[in-house]
Design a protein around this motif. Structure first.
Motif, PDB file in Angstrom:
ATOM      1  N   TRP A  21      11.655  -4.003   1.478  1.00 24.95           N
ATOM      2  CA  TRP A  21      12.793  -5.290   0.543  1.00 24.95           C
ATOM      3  C   TRP A  21      13.441  -4.456  -0.818  1.00 24.95           C
ATOM      4  CZ3 TRP A  21      12.578  -6.161  -4.725  1.00 24.95           C
ATOM      5  CH2 TRP A  21      12.969  -7.445  -4.625  1.00 24.95           C
ATOM      6  N   LEU A  22      13.071  -4.018  -0.877  1.00 27.83           N
ATOM      7  CA  LEU A  22      13.553  -2.880  -2.133  1.00 27.83           C
ATOM      8  C   LEU A  22      14.828  -2.340  -1.802  1.00 27.83           C
ATOM      9  CD1 LEU A  22      14.048  -1.901  -5.751  1.00 27.83           C
ATOM     10  CD2 LEU A  22      11.807  -0.817  -5.083  1.00 27.83           C
ATOM     11  N   ALA A  23      13.963  -1.410  -0.945  1.00 26.35           N
ATOM     12  CA  ALA A  23      15.047  -0.531  -0.281  1.00 26.35           C
ATOM     13  C   ALA A  23      15.907  -0.680   0.997  1.00 26.35           C
ATOM     14  CB  ALA A  23      14.281   0.504   0.884  1.00 26.35           C
ATOM     15  N   ASN A  24      16.116  -2.505   1.145  1.00 26.50           N
ATOM     16  CA  ASN A  24      17.212  -2.780   1.803  1.00 26.50           C
ATOM     17  C   ASN A  24      18.174  -3.049   0.379  1.00 26.50           C
ATOM     18  OD1 ASN A  24      17.786  -3.688   4.455  1.00 26.50           O
ATOM     19  ND2 ASN A  24      17.949  -6.347   3.560  1.00 26.50           N
ATOM     20  N   THR A  25      17.265  -3.701  -0.437  1.00 27.10           N
ATOM     21  CA  THR A  25      18.649  -4.653  -1.324  1.00 27.10           C
ATOM     22  C   THR A  25      19.062  -3.711  -2.233  1.00 27.10           C
ATOM     23  OG1 THR A  25      16.524  -6.101  -1.801  1.00 27.10           O
ATOM     24  CG2 THR A  25      17.944  -6.018  -3.937  1.00 27.10           C
ATOM     25  N   THR A  26      18.786  -2.295  -2.257  1.00 24.84           N
ATOM     26  CA  THR A  26      19.265  -1.490  -3.009  1.00 24.84           C
ATOM     27  C   THR A  26      20.323  -0.326  -2.598  1.00 24.84           C
ATOM     28  OG1 THR A  26      18.180   0.074  -2.733  1.00 24.84           O
ATOM     29  CG2 THR A  26      17.513  -1.175  -4.772  1.00 24.84           C
ATOM     30  N   GLY A  27      20.119  -1.021  -0.849  1.00 28.48           N
ATOM     31  CA  GLY A  27      20.765  -0.080   0.115  1.00 28.48           C
ATOM     32  C   GLY A  27      20.445   2.017   0.577  1.00 28.48           C
ATOM     33  N   LYS A  28      19.634   1.777  -1.265  1.00 22.77           N
ATOM     34  CA  LYS A  28      18.727   3.213  -0.779  1.00 22.77           C
ATOM     35  C   LYS A  28      17.466   4.038   0.310  1.00 22.77           C
ATOM     36  CE  LYS A  28      21.222   3.869  -4.976  1.00 22.77           C
ATOM     37  NZ  LYS A  28      20.990   4.440  -6.652  1.00 22.77           N
ATOM     38  N   ALA A  29      17.391   4.614   0.900  1.00 19.48           N
ATOM     39  CA  ALA A  29      16.264   5.046   1.803  1.00 19.48           C
ATOM     40  C   ALA A  29      15.737   5.529   0.943  1.00 19.48           C
ATOM     41  CB  ALA A  29      16.083   5.491   3.207  1.00 19.48           C
ATOM     42  N   GLU A  30      15.250   6.218  -0.218  1.00 25.00           N
ATOM     43  CA  GLU A  30      14.366   6.598  -1.610  1.00 25.00           C
ATOM     44  C   GLU A  30      13.364   5.630  -1.980  1.00 25.00           C
ATOM     45  OE1 GLU A  30      18.405   7.346  -3.234  1.00 25.00           O
ATOM     46  OE2 GLU A  30      17.563   7.375  -0.727  1.00 25.00           O
ATOM     47  N   ASP A  31      14.123   4.688  -2.499  1.00 26.36           N
ATOM     48  CA  ASP A  31      13.741   3.741  -2.894  1.00 26.36           C
ATOM     49  C   ASP A  31      12.668   3.015  -1.765  1.00 26.36           C
ATOM     50  OD1 ASP A  31      15.112   3.662  -5.146  1.00 26.36           O
ATOM     51  OD2 ASP A  31      16.245   1.966  -4.296  1.00 26.36           O
ATOM     52  N   PHE A  32      12.613   2.993  -1.245  1.00 23.01           N
ATOM     53  CA  PHE A  32      11.107   2.540   0.154  1.00 23.01           C
ATOM     54  C   PHE A  32       9.474   3.409  -0.666  1.00 23.01           C
ATOM     55  CE2 PHE A  32       7.457   3.408   3.609  1.00 23.01           C
ATOM     56  CZ  PHE A  32       7.759   2.249   4.085  1.00 23.01           C
ATOM     57  N   TYR A  33       9.792   4.618  -1.433  1.00 19.02           N
ATOM     58  CA  TYR A  33       8.588   5.246  -1.866  1.00 19.02           C
ATOM     59  C   TYR A  33       8.488   4.734  -3.576  1.00 19.02           C
ATOM     60  CZ  TYR A  33       9.476   7.639   2.393  1.00 19.02           C
ATOM     61  OH  TYR A  33       9.493   7.590   3.473  1.00 19.02           O
ATOM     62  N   VAL A  34       8.917   3.626  -4.226  1.00 21.68           N
ATOM     63  CA  VAL A  34       8.984   3.606  -6.035  1.00 21.68           C
ATOM     64  C   VAL A  34       8.239   2.369  -6.169  1.00 21.68           C
ATOM     65  CG1 VAL A  34       9.797   2.418  -7.046  1.00 21.68           C
ATOM     66  CG2 VAL A  34      11.782   4.253  -6.565  1.00 21.68           C
ATOM     67  N   PRO A  35       7.577   1.604  -5.533  1.00 21.12           N
ATOM     68  CA  PRO A  35       6.860   0.742  -5.232  1.00 21.12           C
ATOM     69  C   PRO A  35       4.852   1.818  -5.372  1.00 21.12           C
ATOM     70  CG  PRO A  35       8.003  -0.324  -4.482  1.00 21.12           C
ATOM     71  CD  PRO A  35       8.571   0.797  -3.966  1.00 21.12           C
ATOM     72  N   GLY A  36       5.069   2.813  -4.586  1.00 20.01           N
ATOM     73  CA  GLY A  36       3.589   3.303  -4.501  1.00 20.01           C
ATOM     74  C   GLY A  36       4.478   4.266  -5.694  1.00 20.01           C
ATOM     75  N   PHE A  37       5.051   4.033  -6.515  1.00 20.91           N
ATOM     76  CA  PHE A  37       5.467   5.599  -8.391  1.00 20.91           C
ATOM     77  C   PHE A  37       4.307   4.485  -9.021  1.00 20.91           C
ATOM     78  CE2 PHE A  37       9.435   7.699  -6.531  1.00 20.91           C
ATOM     79  CZ  PHE A  37       8.939   8.553  -6.112  1.00 20.91           C
ATOM     80  N   PHE A  38       4.374   2.804  -8.679  1.00 18.57           N
ATOM     81  CA  PHE A  38       3.886   2.112 -10.117  1.00 18.57           C
ATOM     82  C   PHE A  38       2.646   1.699  -9.936  1.00 18.57           C
ATOM     83  CE2 PHE A  38       8.340   1.436 -10.178  1.00 18.57           C
ATOM     84  CZ  PHE A  38       8.936   1.354 -11.403  1.00 18.57           C
ATOM     85  N   THR A  39       2.365   2.058  -8.997  1.00 21.51           N
ATOM     86  CA  THR A  39       0.763   1.625  -8.145  1.00 21.51           C
ATOM     87  C   THR A  39      -0.123   3.289  -8.308  1.00 21.51           C
ATOM     88  OG1 THR A  39       1.555   0.238  -5.780  1.00 21.51           O
ATOM     89  CG2 THR A  39      -0.940   1.212  -6.067  1.00 21.51           C
TER      90      THR A  39
END
Length: 272
Positions: free
Chosen positions: A143-161
């Motif tokens: 959902w985050l990557a699709n919202t921003t249109g950036k493939a690298e954002d697919f991994y952002v939730p893992g940073f916060f976890t």
């Protein structure tokens, strides 16, 4: 001349249930049910003790003990199927996006793989906790990557976890309830007795620092790659896979070895 005593009148049937109360008569037992205690009089439910909470957390952590009493690292990581569930959605996302450069298609493929693992667990009648957590994580990332249109954002939730785990484990060390002690203590049948021994507390604090080090290393390597944008995507995705389950297994194993209790001293044999 004696006067004969007057005989007592026979008790007539039903007289005991008469509404009139007579002197010396046996009163019937009440037929009304005993009054039930009110809400304020209900006994309070027993609250779980700290030991029970810790034991429950150790069980939910998914750690398992092998037949020789050591930790079964592979089984604790979910076995082959559990490792595949944690790796394949990200791998499929990486391959699909690298080949097609179509973000929606790559995200759909990753979600399909996560959903397939959930269906497999349903068919196998296995607990769905890990599979549902996996598909939820992939769903948020997609959902985050699709919202921003950036493939690298697919991994952002893992940073916060990762960061949340680092903070929680650091607090556990500060309050002398180290995370490693809570999950290893019950595997070793120590319960919470290790907290009475300062040496064991220190050992479990060190073991917790090892796990924190693994999580911190992920952030130190992956966050700079994320800020590189699309040029760093392939490296970010690859390190995410390598530093996922494999690095976690290594960290847990090292922490287990470092927190082993000292062997009991052999009793001295009496001399003649």
């Amino acid at each position: 001349m004696t006067v004969p005593e007057k005989p007592e009148p026979a008790v007539q049937p039903g007289a005991a249930q008469s509404g009139a109360v007579q002197s010396g008569a046996v009163q019937p037992a009440s037929t009304q049910p005993a009054a039930r205690p009110g809400p304020d009089q209900e006994p309070a439910a027993a609250q779980p003790t700290v030991a029970q909470l810790a034991e429950g957390y150790a069980a939910k952590a998914g750690l398992h003990r092998s037949g020789n009493g050591n930790i079964d690292v592979l089984k604790s990581a979910g076995g082959i199927q559990g490792i595949a569930e944690s790796i394949l959605p990200g791998l499929v996302f990486l391959v699909a996006f690298t080949i097609t450069r179509e973000l929606p298609l790559a995200l759909t493929a990753a979600l399909a793989v996560a959903a397939a693992f959930t269906v497999v667990r349903l068919v196998q009648r296995k607990p769905l906790t890990q599979a549902l957590a996996g598909i939820a994580g992939v769903g948020v990332s997609a959902w985050l990557a699709n919202t921003t249109g950036k493939a690298e954002d697919f991994y952002v939730p893992g940073f916060f976890t990762n960061f949340a785990y680092i903070v929680a484990m650091s607090i556990s060390i500060a309050v002398r309830w180290p995370f490693a002690g809570l999950i290893f203590g019950f595997i070793r049948n120590e319960g919470l007795d290790w907290r009475k021994d300062p040496a064991r507390v220190k050992a479990y604090q060190i073991g917790t620092w090892v796990i924190i080090g693994v999580l911190s290393l992920r952030l130190l390597v992956q966050v700079p790659l994320y800020f590189m944008g699309e040029p760093g995507f392939a490296a970010l995705a690859t390190t995410r896979l390598l530093m996922g389950a494999p690095l976690y297994i290594l960290g847990i194993w090292v922490a287990w070895l470092l927190t082993r209790p000292a062997p009991a001293a052999a009793p001295a044999t009496p001399t003649a």
